[in-house]
Write a protein that holds these residues in place. Structure first.
Motif, PDB file in Angstrom:
ATOM      1  N   MET A  97     115.100  48.132  59.313  1.00 23.86           N
ATOM      2  CA  MET A  97     115.143  48.451  60.360  1.00 23.86           C
ATOM      3  C   MET A  97     115.525  47.559  61.384  1.00 23.86           C
ATOM      4  O   MET A  97     114.941  46.435  61.271  1.00 23.86           O
ATOM      5  CB  MET A  97     113.747  49.208  60.833  1.00 23.86           C
ATOM      6  CG  MET A  97     113.717  50.498  62.034  1.00 23.86           C
ATOM      7  SD  MET A  97     112.217  50.878  62.363  1.00 23.86           S
ATOM      8  CE  MET A  97     111.846  51.991  60.961  1.00 23.86           C
ATOM      9  N   HIS A 101     116.308  48.987  67.740  1.00 15.55           N
ATOM     10  CA  HIS A 101     116.059  50.514  67.487  1.00 15.55           C
ATOM     11  C   HIS A 101     115.152  50.888  66.652  1.00 15.55           C
ATOM     12  O   HIS A 101     115.484  51.293  65.322  1.00 15.55           O
ATOM     13  CB  HIS A 101     117.609  50.892  66.993  1.00 15.55           C
ATOM     14  CG  HIS A 101     118.761  50.586  67.670  1.00 15.55           C
ATOM     15  ND1 HIS A 101     119.259  51.069  69.002  1.00 15.55           N
ATOM     16  CD2 HIS A 101     119.679  49.602  67.731  1.00 15.55           C
ATOM     17  CE1 HIS A 101     120.159  50.397  69.602  1.00 15.55           C
ATOM     18  NE2 HIS A 101     120.387  49.441  68.797  1.00 15.55           N
ATOM     19  N   GLY A 103     112.449  53.345  64.749  1.00 14.15           N
ATOM     20  CA  GLY A 103     112.529  54.774  64.409  1.00 14.15           C
ATOM     21  C   GLY A 103     111.207  55.154  64.393  1.00 14.15           C
ATOM     22  O   GLY A 103     110.386  55.777  63.539  1.00 14.15           O
ATOM     23  N   GLN A 105     107.919  56.921  67.302  1.00 16.04           N
ATOM     24  CA  GLN A 105     108.070  57.705  68.599  1.00 16.04           C
ATOM     25  C   GLN A 105     107.100  56.628  69.501  1.00 16.04           C
ATOM     26  O   GLN A 105     106.786  55.654  69.253  1.00 16.04           O
ATOM     27  CB  GLN A 105     106.738  58.853  68.241  1.00 16.04           C
ATOM     28  CG  GLN A 105     107.499  60.140  67.550  1.00 16.04           C
ATOM     29  CD  GLN A 105     106.690  61.172  67.508  1.00 16.04           C
ATOM     30  OE1 GLN A 105     105.592  61.133  67.744  1.00 16.04           O
ATOM     31  NE2 GLN A 105     107.659  62.412  67.208  1.00 16.04           N
ATOM     32  N   GLU A 130     112.316  47.803  73.571  1.00 10.94           N
ATOM     33  CA  GLU A 130     111.932  48.737  72.694  1.00 10.94           C
ATOM     34  C   GLU A 130     110.320  48.518  71.919  1.00 10.94           C
ATOM     35  O   GLU A 130     109.680  49.484  71.705  1.00 10.94           O
ATOM     36  CB  GLU A 130     112.640  48.636  71.259  1.00 10.94           C
ATOM     37  CG  GLU A 130     112.869  49.403  70.422  1.00 10.94           C
ATOM     38  CD  GLU A 130     113.303  51.030  70.320  1.00 10.94           C
ATOM     39  OE1 GLU A 130     113.391  51.373  71.693  1.00 10.94           O
ATOM     40  OE2 GLU A 130     113.600  51.859  69.630  1.00 10.94           O
TER      41      GLU A 130
END
Ligand SMILES: C[S@@+](CC[C@H](N)C(=O)[O-])C[C@H]1O[C@@H](n2cnc3c(N)ncnc32)[C@H](O)[C@@H]1O
Length: 216
Positions: A97, A101, A103, A105, A130
């Motif tokens: 990942m 970004h 993944g 919630q 993030e």
């Protein structure tokens, strides 16, 4: 100066993967241990970003639930082997990942840990945004990283070395000021601690607390 490129970083770490533990295992261990100790003061659901070969995973206590992510599949394969070898049942997942970004919630982790990662990502500020998105209010973002000198011979050497370092996936001239400015701009985090770390005190443990409502 050009920023880092994600493909260059992925290629660099594919090359580092077979020898990473030998070269960077012991030398960075004090920083890893300090960041784990800081994370465990909060505990709960911990996301380790840029988990690499998973060197730190066996050192978390069993009461925490861990997830590790990394851009590099070859680094992550090593981490998966380590989890199997040590039977780390507190590791809920390891996934390829991009730190920028994630993944997940909003507000699902108690702690985000990033050891020797924030200067290896193409856009550190967007990546920190993030981290702040996925950490719960009251939680912490814990970084350990090399920080560039503000002035003097070390600062000059770091500037000189920077173009070559880009090809290795490093950013030696990255200064504290950038992290402090990010925190001030974000508004939903505050600096809790900045502590020098070995080797040579050129590294720092940095803790940000997530405060207030979710940042959008
Ligand atoms: C210096 S290594 C640190 C590995 C590990 N945290 C440690 O303490 O040994 C940097 C790690 O960050 C990962 N990385 C670099 N850019 C990334 C990104 N954009 N998203 C996720 N991981 C990234 C690299 O693949 C590499 O495994």
């Amino acid at each position: 100066m050009a920023e880092l490129d994600k493909d260059v970083i992925a290629k660099a770490y594919a090359r580092w993967a077979p020898i990473y533990d030998l070269v960077f295992g012991a030398v960075f261990d004090r920083g890893r241990q300090a960041s784990i100790a800081a994370a465990e003061r909060i505990g709960g659901r911990i996301l380790e970003v840029g988990v690499g070969t998973g060197l730190s995973l066996p050192d978390y206590s069993w009461s925490n639930r861990l997830i590790g992510v990394d851009l590099s599949a070859p680094m992550l394969r090593k981490a998966k082997a380590r989890v199997a070898e040590h039977r780390l049942t507190n590791v809920d997942g390891l996934a390829v990942m991009d730190a920028q970004h994630l993944g997940f919630q909003d507000a699902v982790f108690d702690v985000i840990v990033a050891q020797y990662v924030i200067t290896a990502v193409p856009d550190p500020e967007a990546t920190l945004d993030e981290f702040a998105r996925v950490v719960k209010p009251g939680g912490e973002i814990i970084l350990v990283n090399h920080l560039g000198a503000e002035r003097g011979l070390r600062a000059a050497c770091e500037q000189w070395f920077a173009p070559l370092a880009r090809r290795l996936g490093w950013r030696p001239e990255f200064r504290w000021e950038r992290l402090a400015n990010w925190a001030a701009r974000h508004g939903g985090v505050c600096v809790v601690e900045r502590r020098p770390m070995p080797p040579l005190g050129h590294f720092s443990l940095i803790r940000f607390a997530r405060v207030g409502a979710l940042h959008t």
